[in-house]
Design an enzyme around this catalytic site. Structure first.
Site, PDB file in Angstrom:
ATOM      1  N   VAL A 190       0.854  -1.184   0.000  1.00  0.00           N
ATOM      2  CA  VAL A 190       0.000   0.000   0.000  1.00  0.00           C
ATOM      3  C   VAL A 190       0.894   1.240   0.000  1.00  0.00           C
ATOM      4  O   VAL A 190       1.851   1.319   0.768  1.00  0.00           O
ATOM      5  CB  VAL A 190      -0.909   0.023   1.255  1.00  0.00           C
ATOM      6  CG1 VAL A 190      -1.752   1.282   1.303  1.00  0.00           C
ATOM      7  CG2 VAL A 190      -1.771  -1.224   1.285  1.00  0.00           C
ATOM      8  N   ALA A 232       7.074   6.296   0.310  1.00  0.00           N
ATOM      9  CA  ALA A 232       8.423   5.769   0.576  1.00  0.00           C
ATOM     10  C   ALA A 232       8.633   5.464   2.059  1.00  0.00           C
ATOM     11  O   ALA A 232       9.765   5.387   2.526  1.00  0.00           O
ATOM     12  CB  ALA A 232       9.506   6.748   0.072  1.00  0.00           C
ATOM     13  N   ARG A 233       7.537   5.298   2.787  1.00  0.00           N
ATOM     14  CA  ARG A 233       7.606   5.018   4.239  1.00  0.00           C
ATOM     15  C   ARG A 233       8.336   6.126   5.003  1.00  0.00           C
ATOM     16  O   ARG A 233       8.874   5.904   6.083  1.00  0.00           O
ATOM     17  CB  ARG A 233       8.288   3.663   4.517  1.00  0.00           C
ATOM     18  CG  ARG A 233       7.611   2.462   3.811  1.00  0.00           C
ATOM     19  CD  ARG A 233       6.192   2.231   4.327  1.00  0.00           C
ATOM     20  NE  ARG A 233       5.638   0.949   3.917  1.00  0.00           N
ATOM     21  CZ  ARG A 233       4.678   0.799   2.977  1.00  0.00           C
ATOM     22  NH1 ARG A 233       4.174   1.853   2.348  1.00  0.00           N
ATOM     23  NH2 ARG A 233       4.225  -0.404   2.690  1.00  0.00           N
ATOM     24  N   LEU A 234       8.368   7.331   4.398  1.00  0.00           N
ATOM     25  CA  LEU A 234       8.958   8.481   5.097  1.00  0.00           C
ATOM     26  C   LEU A 234       7.852   9.165   5.892  1.00  0.00           C
ATOM     27  O   LEU A 234       7.440  10.287   5.596  1.00  0.00           O
ATOM     28  CB  LEU A 234       9.587   9.448   4.092  1.00  0.00           C
ATOM     29  CG  LEU A 234      10.996   9.097   3.638  1.00  0.00           C
ATOM     30  CD1 LEU A 234      11.493  10.103   2.615  1.00  0.00           C
ATOM     31  CD2 LEU A 234      11.953   9.029   4.841  1.00  0.00           C
TER      32      LEU A 234
END
Ligand SMILES: Cc1cc2nc3c(=O)[nH]c(=O)nc-3n(C[C@H](O)[C@H](O)[C@H](O)COP(=O)(O)O)c2cc1C
Length: 226
Positions: free
Chosen positions: A9, A195-197
């Site tokens: 996701v 980007a999971r940032l």
């Protein structure tokens, strides 16, 4: 099946823009109120009041955790209602501290709370009890929540017994049913980002003790790494 097979996701949330580290223009209550209102209004969020509540089971020496519903909140904290003799009730009696997490996944938002927990007053308990549907009241009467039971039939028989006991009267507030208030000393707002940032801002009180959530003083905020 590995969880990645569902597909990854891509998170692209919003809500903490403009909140720099140390920014205290927004109170914790103001921000939480706006997120809560947005979650309640979002049809994609199935159970917006659901939170996981972690307690410490001193007898077993392990943390414990379960989902429950946050009834409401104000500057004093979050209220939830349950059976006072349940596992969580007994754990809170011994260790009156908890952590809670709310996840509004379709909005890519999470809010975490930590702090002491105190019992609500009997008047608060009664005020909410009378608004509950009768079936829920009967279920609370008939269940010694978290205690072992011989069979499913024993559960439904207990409910039927409560039904006939209170057939022609109001269901009174059981002694073992009531509420708690989690009084946060820490609240972390989390937004899932590409980007999971992810974006995180943690508010904590300067002395580690709970303070009113609408107070502009005594809370410090800090952006955290993802
Ligand atoms: C969506 C959802 C909402 C729930 N709401 C409550 C609640 O408001 N109060 C409650 O006591 N249990 C609620 N439960 C049940 C708890 O998860 C748990 O099974 C129960 O409180 C017993 O927990 P304990 O044995 O740790 O005390 C809910 C469960 C789910 C999945």
């Amino acid at each position: 099946m590995r969880s990645e097979e569902y597909g990854r996701v891509v998170y692209s949330g919003s809500g903490l823009e403009g909140l720099g580290s140390g920014d205290t223009k927004t109170t914790v209550l103001e921000l939480f109120e706006s997120w809560w209102a947005q979650a309640l209004a979002d049809p994609r969020v199935g159970e917006p009041a659901a939170a996981s509540l972690a307690t410490f089971d001193a007898a077993g020496g392990l943390p414990d955790n379960r989902i429950l519903l946050i009834k409401d909140f104000d500057a004093g904290g979050l209220r939830f209602f349950t059976n006072l003799d349940s596992a969580k009730g007994r754990q809170l009696e011994t260790t009156p501290d908890a952590a809670a997490v709310m996840l509004w996944h379709p909005m890519f938002r999470q809010v975490r709370f930590r702090g002491p927990v105190e019992r609500t007053t009997r008047d608060e308990d009664r005020e909410y009890w009378v608004t509950r549907p009768q079936a829920s009241q009967l279920a609370s009467w008939s269940s010694s929540q978290s205690a072992p039971v011989a069979s499913r039939e024993a559960v439904t028989a207990g409910f039927a017994a409560a039904e006939s006991r209170f057939r022609d009267t109001e269901v009174p507030l059981p002694e073992q049913w009531g509420g708690y208030r989690l009084r946060p000393a820490e609240v972390e707002f989390w937004v899932g980002m590409p980007a999971r940032l992810h974006d995180r801002v943690l508010w904590r009180t300067s002395d580690g003790r709970p303070r009113p959530l609408d107070s502009p003083d005594g809370w410090e905020s800090q952006r955290l790494q993802p």
